[in-house]
Design a protein around this motif. Structure first.
Motif, mmCIF file in Angstrom:
data_model
loop_
_atom_site.group_PDB
_atom_site.id
_atom_site.type_symbol
_atom_site.label_atom_id
_atom_site.label_comp_id
_atom_site.label_asym_id
_atom_site.label_seq_id
_atom_site.Cartn_x
_atom_site.Cartn_y
_atom_site.Cartn_z
ATOM 1 N N TRP A 180 9.096 3.141 -36.983
ATOM 2 C CA TRP A 180 8.220 1.963 -36.889
ATOM 3 C C TRP A 180 8.646 0.856 -37.860
ATOM 4 O O TRP A 180 8.542 -0.325 -37.561
ATOM 5 N N ASP A 181 9.184 1.290 -39.006
ATOM 6 C CA ASP A 181 9.611 0.277 -39.982
ATOM 7 C C ASP A 181 10.979 -0.303 -39.606
ATOM 8 O O ASP A 181 11.248 -1.471 -39.894
ATOM 9 N N GLU A 182 11.800 0.509 -38.983
ATOM 10 C CA GLU A 182 13.126 0.015 -38.572
ATOM 11 C C GLU A 182 13.351 0.412 -37.120
ATOM 12 O O GLU A 182 13.827 1.506 -36.822
#
Lengths: 231, 405
Positions: free
Chosen positions: B65-67
């Motif tokens: 989700w962050d990358e």
């Protein structure tokens, strides 16, 4: 035995000019008396009754009801004291307008937390005693002045008070209603030894009183005891 | 008998009681309508952007989700789907492989979002078939694409034309291929219409050199309010070193923030309405106290305690508030349900604004009973607050002065 005693009772209203409504009244009322306090307007009758009834505070002096010096009681204590010791009959009847005759009489006993059975039995007994057995479910607005005042007497008697204070009880009544009411009160006084203390201008009430105290300028100027036939 | 007195007192001035009750009734109705419309639009927004696209809960490779790029996809190992589907609140599990790509016709290129999808399960979640406006819906083994109708329009493409997709595949592989357009899709959101390209999952995995890999398992759950529990439960069953489990409130923080901010605005408006009504109730309560001073004096004289008197007065106001709220609810419940089934359609200008925010241009009312309960508790609370001063006045009554009044 005196059930009401006042000692050097004073009440001063402080306006532009101070007015001594009650001015050093010393009074003793015995159990079972039927007493009228009379005097001209402004003589201090109502003020004296209000102080004896714990509705107003004296400026000086003391009031004992039985052994209790009610001058020392707080406002909240006075409410309880009045509930259990004093029955009030007012000039304007002052029934609770949303309650029926039966409920008005029962109400004060409910405040005393009496049982339902006791309340119902005493309400029935009192309303019959004042001749209103058939009007139990009527609200004040559906009763005549005389009938309302009789309910007020029944209500005043309901909590089994030490005495009844009646401030001009017949002032708004016609002759017949006045006669009926006086008969009822005299009957209760004679048969059940109920103590009545009236303030009145009404000669018909004065004529039935066994003791007449005359006030002028807040002072007792005459205290007369009489034997009354059929009182 | 105190209850009886309170009830009868209420009807001594029947006209005034009726006017006060009517004002509370309309305040409740207006507040219910306002709040239900607001919550209805939020439900619609959540449905449009969450339920009908992202899913209430997703499982990703840890860190995806962050990358969000293709190397952070999860490997769909044997047993993973069964473990997730075993949760009683998970109704549907939809695998996806998504990646940003370049769509090109040769001279004309545009950015697009490729979605590798399971046609049957995606339809079950997103109702994708219903968004098909031209052409045919893809099967799992088809070699073709469905594209947003605005993307086709901008690139001057029609059914049967070929679109080239170019991008980066798994572990730096070059990905490019060409596919025939078999269907055109129309979403509520213009942004989706300009960007979306759907390719069956197996073909997408092949294109991106990512066999058995997925960007997410999106899921539908039994109820939007159970997502916290589903996330917590799945986190105990899945290896959190390998997978991350997220619900829509984490993934759609912007949407949630917008809803919360907007809801706060709506609640403030509602309270302003109630403050106006409160003055009406306050006036009634003050009149009830001031015009009955003499009567209060008599009642205290014969032995009624001030707190009993105050209780009767409070009961009168509570009766009045409860009856108004009850009447408001009796009218409000059918109103909520009617406008939920028959939402108000917005005019063209408003429709454009709503569609710009990816929301259908309708105002459905929420049927959440909590809204009615909120109004009831608000009116009751308000009544108690309003009564503080009138009750204070009752406690200050001196019988002898009151009887002279």
């Amino acid at each position: 035995m005196s059930i009401i005693k006042t000692k050097n009772l004073r009440k001063t209203y402080y306006g532009v000019v101070p007015v001594n409504a009650v001015n050093g009244v010393n009074l003793e009322i015995q159990k079972g008396e039927f007493t009228a306090i009379v005097g001209p307007s402004g003589s201090g009758k109502t003020t004296l009754l209000n102080i004896i009834g714990g509705l107003d505070k004296a400026t000086g002096g003391n009031v004992w009801v039985g052994d209790q010096d009610i001058s020392q009681l707080t406002n909240n204590e006075l409410i309880d004291f009045r509930l259990n010791n004093i029955g009030f009959v007012f000039q304007a009847y002052n029934l609770i307008p949303v309650l029926t005759a039966k409920e008005n009489v029962e109400f004060v006993m409910l405040l005393q937390k009496r049982s339902k059975e006791e309340r119902e039995a005493r309400t029935k007994e009192l309303l019959e005693a004042v001749g209103l057995g058939e009007l139990v479910d009527k609200r004040p607005s559906h009763m005549s002045g005389g009938q309302q005042q009789r309910v007020a007497v029944a209500r005043a008697l309901a909590p089994k008070p030490t005495f009844i204070l009646a401030d001009e009880p017949t002032a708004n009544l016609d002759s017949q209603s006045t006669a009926n009411l006086l008969d009822i009160m005299a009957d209760l006084n004679r048969k059940e030894n109920v103590t009545f203390l009236f303030s009145t201008h009404d000669q018909r009430v004065i004529d039935r009183a066994r003791r007449v105290i005359t006030l002028e300028d807040g002072m007792i100027v005459k205290d007369e005891r009489r034997e009354i036939q059929n009182a | 008998m105190l209850f009886k007195m309170a009830w009868r007192n209420l009807w001594r001035k029947a006209g005034r009681t009726a006017i006060t009750m009517t004002s509370i009734f309309f305040a409740v109705i207006i507040a219910v309508f306002m709040r239900s419309t607001q919550e209805g639009v939020y439900d619609l927004m959540i449905d449009n952007t969450v339920k009908f696209y992202r899913g209430y809960v997703q499982v990703h490779q840890n860190g995806y989700w962050d990358e969000q790029y293709i190397d952070n996809t999860l490997f769909n190992e044997v047993g993973l789907e069964e473990t997730i589907l075993a949760h009683p609140d998970v109704k549907l599990l939809v695998p996806r492989l998504e990646s940003p790509m370049m769509a090109s016709t040769g001279p004309n290129s545009r950015f697009c979002q490729l979605v590798g999808f399971d046609p049957e399960r995606e339809d079950a979640l997103v109702k994708l078939k219903s968004k098909l406006i031209e052409g045919e819906y893809l099967g799992p083994d088809d070699r073709g694409i469905m594209v947003g109708h605005l993307l086709a329009e901008k690139m001057k493409l029609q059914i049967g034309d070929t679109l080239i997709l170019l991008g980066q595949g798994y572990q730096g592989q070059q990905s490019y291929d060409q596919y025939p357009i078999k269907g055109l899709l129309k979403f509520g959101s213009p942004e989706q219409n300009k960007r979306m390209v759907y390719l069956p999952l197996k073909e997408a995995q092949y294109l991106l050199s990512a066999p058995d890999r997925l960007t997410a398992f999106a899921m539908d759950v039994t109820n939007r309010r159970v997502t916290d529990k589903v996330v917590a439960d799945l986190e105990t069953k899945l290896d959190t070193g390998t997978y991350e489990v997220m619900d829509w409130k984490v993934m759609d923080k912007d949407l949630l923030s917008f809803i919360e901010a907007d809801r706060a605005g709506g609640v403030v408006t509602m309270y302003i309405l109630y403050v106006i009504i409160a003055f009406g109730i306050f006036g009634t309560a003050l009149m009830m106290v001031s015009e009955r001073q003499y009567e209060f004096g008599v009642q205290i004289a014969i032995g009624m305690k001030k707190r009993q008197l105050a209780f009767v007065l409070l009961l009168e106001m509570v009766f009045m508030a409860l009856m108004s709220v009850l009447a408001g609810s009796l009218f409000g419940i059918p109103m909520q349900h009617y406008f939920n089934r028959n939402p108000i359609y917005l005019g063209d200008d408003m429709a454009q604004v709503y569609e710009a925010f990816n929301i259908e241009a309708i105002l459905p009312l929420s049927t959440d009973p909590g809204i009615l309960i909120d109004q009831g508790t608000t009116v009751l609370f308000m009544t108690f607050v309003i009564m503080i001063y009138p009750l204070y006045k009752v406690f200050k009554v001196k019988p002898i002065e009151a009887m002279r009044a």
